[in-house]
Scaffold this active site. Structure first.
Site: not given
Length: 181
Positions: A108, A101
């Site tokens: 991102e 994560e």
């Protein structure tokens, strides 16, 4: 399509943060800064790492969800009395999901920094692949949890052991020794 059509049109407004560093010369990289890097101490490096974790915690609800599930798994492990080997697998699985994560978040952000407000098909694909990486890691963690808990192990390993026992009993019966000897 030539090189001019692939680049965003430049105007006085900047569409992304890196665009102000892009050169008009073809095949040139990004000149980020001419400032000489300052030497960091170990403590400063740790502070930056903790700031990154705090930023991810504050902005990423999926990270918070994964940590909450990790804590729940740890509490279930304490309740069920896992041995050291089982704790190793459980902590590895939880850690992999959290690391995945964090990597997803970093990737991102990097894509957002590079592309900015522009919509780009390749940027979307990169973000989807990164999210898929997290999802695959979660599935692996669930599989590890099932085997540690004995859910999957009995189904697969237990069925194989039953088959071996039946073959042994059949072979023993064929030679007249009786079952289970």
């Amino acid at each position: 399509m030539n090189a001019d059509e692939q680049r965003p049109i430049r105007n006085n407004g900047v569409t992304n943060r890196l665009q102000r560093y892009q050169s008009d010369l073809p095949a040139t990289g990004i000149l980020v800064t001419a400032k000489r890097p300052t030497r960091r101490t170990r403590w400063q490096s740790i502070q930056h790492a903790l700031e990154g974790l705090a930023e991810a915690w504050a902005t990423q609800p999926n990270l918070r969800l994964h940590v909450i599930f990790g804590v729940m798994v740890a509490l279930a492990g304490v309740w069920s009395g896992l041995d050291a080997g089982q704790w190793l697998w459980v902590s590895l699985a939880v850690g992999m999901v959290i690391i995945a994560e964090l990597l997803n978040t970093a990737l991102e952000r990097l894509v957002d920094l590079t592309v900015g407000e522009l919509t780009d098909q390749l940027a979307r694909i990169v973000k989807d692949l990164s999210a898929g990486f997290v999802f695959a890691t979660c599935l692996l963690a669930v599989a590890i949890g099932c085997f540690v808990a004995g859910i999957g192990g009995e189904v697969f390993v237990g069925a194989e052991l039953d088959r071996v026992d039946e073959e042994r009993d059949d072979a023993a019966a064929a030679v007249g020794l009786g079952a289970g000897t």
